[in-house]
Design an enzyme around this catalytic site. Structure first.
Site, mmCIF file in Angstrom:
data_model
loop_
_atom_site.group_PDB
_atom_site.id
_atom_site.type_symbol
_atom_site.label_atom_id
_atom_site.label_comp_id
_atom_site.label_asym_id
_atom_site.label_seq_id
_atom_site.Cartn_x
_atom_site.Cartn_y
_atom_site.Cartn_z
ATOM 1 N N PRO A 89 0.845 -1.108 -0.104
ATOM 2 C CA PRO A 89 0.049 -0.056 -0.027
ATOM 3 C C PRO A 89 0.843 1.298 0.022
ATOM 4 C CG PRO A 89 0.446 -0.874 2.005
ATOM 5 C CD PRO A 89 1.095 -1.708 1.339
ATOM 6 N N CYS A 93 3.138 28.616 -16.631
ATOM 7 C CA CYS A 93 2.319 28.796 -18.010
ATOM 8 C C CYS A 93 1.735 27.701 -18.922
ATOM 9 C CB CYS A 93 3.462 29.398 -18.897
ATOM 10 S SG CYS A 93 4.177 30.794 -18.042
ATOM 11 N N GLU A 94 0.644 27.245 -18.336
ATOM 12 C CA GLU A 94 -0.166 26.096 -19.005
ATOM 13 C C GLU A 94 -1.594 26.328 -18.809
ATOM 14 O OE1 GLU A 94 1.140 22.537 -20.112
ATOM 15 O OE2 GLU A 94 3.147 22.809 -19.717
ATOM 16 N N TYR A 108 -4.797 13.664 -13.974
ATOM 17 C CA TYR A 108 -5.700 12.460 -13.774
ATOM 18 C C TYR A 108 -7.202 13.169 -13.566
ATOM 19 C CZ TYR A 108 -1.536 10.152 -12.020
ATOM 20 O OH TYR A 108 -0.348 9.621 -11.849
HETATM 21 N N1 LLP Z 1 2.623 -2.015 -6.200
HETATM 22 C C1 LLP Z 1 2.698 -1.437 -7.335
HETATM 23 C C2 LLP Z 1 3.342 -2.551 -8.299
HETATM 24 C C3 LLP Z 1 2.429 -0.255 -7.916
HETATM 25 O O1 LLP Z 1 2.723 0.032 -9.241
HETATM 26 C C4 LLP Z 1 1.732 0.580 -7.054
HETATM 27 C C5 LLP Z 1 1.373 1.835 -7.434
HETATM 28 C C6 LLP Z 1 1.699 0.302 -5.742
HETATM 29 C C7 LLP Z 1 2.010 -1.002 -5.348
HETATM 30 C C8 LLP Z 1 1.071 1.232 -4.880
HETATM 31 O O2 LLP Z 1 -0.357 1.672 -5.204
HETATM 32 P P1 LLP Z 1 -1.292 2.395 -4.203
HETATM 33 O O3 LLP Z 1 -1.564 1.532 -2.943
HETATM 34 O O4 LLP Z 1 -0.717 3.705 -3.637
HETATM 35 O O5 LLP Z 1 -2.577 2.524 -4.650
HETATM 36 N N2 LLP Z 1 0.253 8.829 -9.332
HETATM 37 C C9 LLP Z 1 -0.927 8.009 -9.376
HETATM 38 C C10 LLP Z 1 -1.010 6.625 -8.690
HETATM 39 C C11 LLP Z 1 0.185 5.695 -9.466
HETATM 40 C C12 LLP Z 1 0.475 4.357 -8.703
HETATM 41 C C13 LLP Z 1 1.328 3.683 -9.313
HETATM 42 N N3 LLP Z 1 1.330 2.336 -9.039
HETATM 43 C C14 LLP Z 1 -2.006 9.123 -8.484
HETATM 44 O O6 LLP Z 1 -1.412 9.981 -8.173
HETATM 45 O O7 LLP Z 1 -2.963 8.621 -8.735
#
Ligand code: LLP
Length: 428
Positions: free
Chosen positions: A286, A355-356, A328
């Site tokens: 997580p 500037c976007e 997003y």
């Molecule tokens: N494990 C793997 C293999 C992952 O690729 C990710 C996130 C996680 C765990 C952790 O996921 P979480 O528990 O945080 O959902 N930048 C995007 C989110 C990208 C997530 C990438 N991978 C945002 O701001 O929503």
């Protein structure tokens, strides 16, 4: 749950008024609540305690050394995606032997470094990567621990940029090809030790159903791999979603009682019975659920501009500081640090100085009608906030602060102008 709330019109993080931090440190500044982070981490650990489990914090969500150190002290493992993240974990006092290393594009240098650091396991995403790890481990005269990431082709029901468990995504190996690949490792790659199986279907999931579907589909595969190759762990990835819309209210238990948001307990209650019979070590990775609602970004209102179509509140934080709205269309609640009795609301775009046209924190949003000089808090910014920030438009990166009760510490100072050009060279 989190510890950001109003007391007599002043927004607090734990027992610290956020305006004290904004005045002392300036803005934009990220502020994290230690108590909230620990509550989330311990809550998940506790909920999974019927299993032989390990909570591996996804470093990419928020990778400040102080946060990693907090996790290390609590006994977390770490899910990393680069040599840089591994280095951070080591600098923070974390144990590299508790790191799992994910990602589709590990370089030979990164693989070597991870092997030197004796990481727990590589979560491998392709046959070509397996061959590369096999060769490097062989050249070092050691065996590399590996798990393959299976792509279960399950719809996660989240934004398309953060869905990872469908066949058209670049991640993992197709479900139907995976057993042949394990056989290939067993037969042809003598420098690899088959240690586990991994999956991750996406991020910001707010329903438990896709997790259940994915685990139900992949658990029998894990059982077969255990029988054939003696795998020891099954990582079910990260992805538990947090509250964005309703973020301030979700600090109170009442909110949770009346809103059907995925909770850590609901997640564990559904998955533990499916996972227990495997008799495997279960890893979770997580990021967002640990730190997302534990952080806000503070910003100051610089100007107001009223046009024919819109009112703009121009603030001192831009898409370089928090890119989620631009990338997003991520929704982040925005609240003033100080509420006044006579304060009106206004429908406005909250925009940054970049500037976007994509540089906004919110569009057509009803917000407090803050005036020049007043401060705002952008909620749910603890995950993928600072860690995705950049120097675009040559803007120094924000400061970061960790609150502990009524004490707080600057855990990353604001970048200086010198920092902006560090490493740049003008040829003679
Ligand atoms: N494990 C793997 C293999 C992952 O690729 C990710 C996130 C996680 C765990 C952790 O996921 P979480 O528990 O945080 O959902 N930048 C995007 C989110 C990208 C997530 C990438 N991978 C945002 O701001 O929503």
């Amino acid at each position: 749950m989190h510890t950001f709330s109003y007391k007599n019109g002043t927004l607090y993080c734990e027992n610290t008024p956020l305006c004290d931090i904004a005045e002392a440190v300036g803005t934009p500044t990220y502020v994290y609540s230690k108590q909230t982070i620990l509550d989330h981490f311990k809550g998940l650990q506790q909920a999974l305690s019927p299993l032989d489990s390990e909570v591996s914090y996804a470093v990419k969500a928020c990778s400040n050394l102080a946060i990693l150190n907090l996790m290390a002290r609590e006994g977390a493992g770490f899910d990393i995606v680069s040599g840089g993240e591994l280095w951070r974990v080591v600098q923070a006092g974390g144990d590299p032997r508790r790191c799992t290393y994910a990602g589709v594009g590990k370089t030979p240098e990164e693989i070597r470094y991870a092997l030197e650091q004796e990481i727990y396991c590589f979560n491998v995403e392709s046959e070509a990567e397996l061959r590369a790890i096999d060769e490097i481990a062989g050249s070092m005269g050691i065996k590399a621990p590996v798990a393959v990431r299976v792509n279960p082709n399950i719809e996660a029901g989240t934004h398309k940029y953060i869905t990872t468990g469908k066949s058209e995504n670049k991640f993992g190996v197709d479900f139907d090809r995976i057993e042949a690949l394990y056989a290939l490792i067993d037969e042809q790659m003598p420098n690899l030790e088959i240690k586990g199986l991994q999956m991750h279907i996406g991020s910001q999931l707010t329903q438990v159903k896709p997790f259940i579907e994915a685990v139900a589909k992949v658990a029998p595969l894990a059982a077969r791999l255990k029988e054939r190759y003696g795998i020891r762990f099954f990582s079910i990835g990260g992805g538990i979603g947090i509250v964005y819309d309703g973020a301030l209210a979700s600090g109170s238990p009442d909110w949770w009682e009346h809103n059907h948001q995925l909770t850590i307990d609901a997640y564990a209650d559904s998955l533990v019975p499916l996972l227990q019979p495997l008799g495997l070590r279960i890893l979770v990775e997580p990021g967002r659920v640990i730190v997302g609602n534990a952080g806000v970004m503070l910003t100051q209102c610089l100007y107001e501009k009223k046009g024919d179509a819109k009112t703009f509140k121009i603030v001192d934080a831009g898409m370089n500081d928090l890119i989620r709205p631009a990338l997003y269309e991520g929704h982040h609640e925005i609240w003033p640090l100080q509420q006044h009795d006579d304060q009106d609301t206004v429908v406005a775009d909250i925009v940054g100085p970049i500037c976007e046209s994509g540089d906004f924190l919110a569009q057509n949003r009803t917000v407090a009608d803050v005036q020049q000089g007043e401060y705002l808090a952008v909620f749910s910014a603890g995950a993928y906030g600072f860690s995705m920030s950049s120097n675009y438009n040559s803007r120094p990166m924000a400061a970061e602060v960790l609150v502990d009760g009524s004490n707080w510490t600057v855990i990353r100072s604001r970048q200086s102008l010198e920092d902006l050009v560090r490493g740049e060279i003008i040829p003679e």
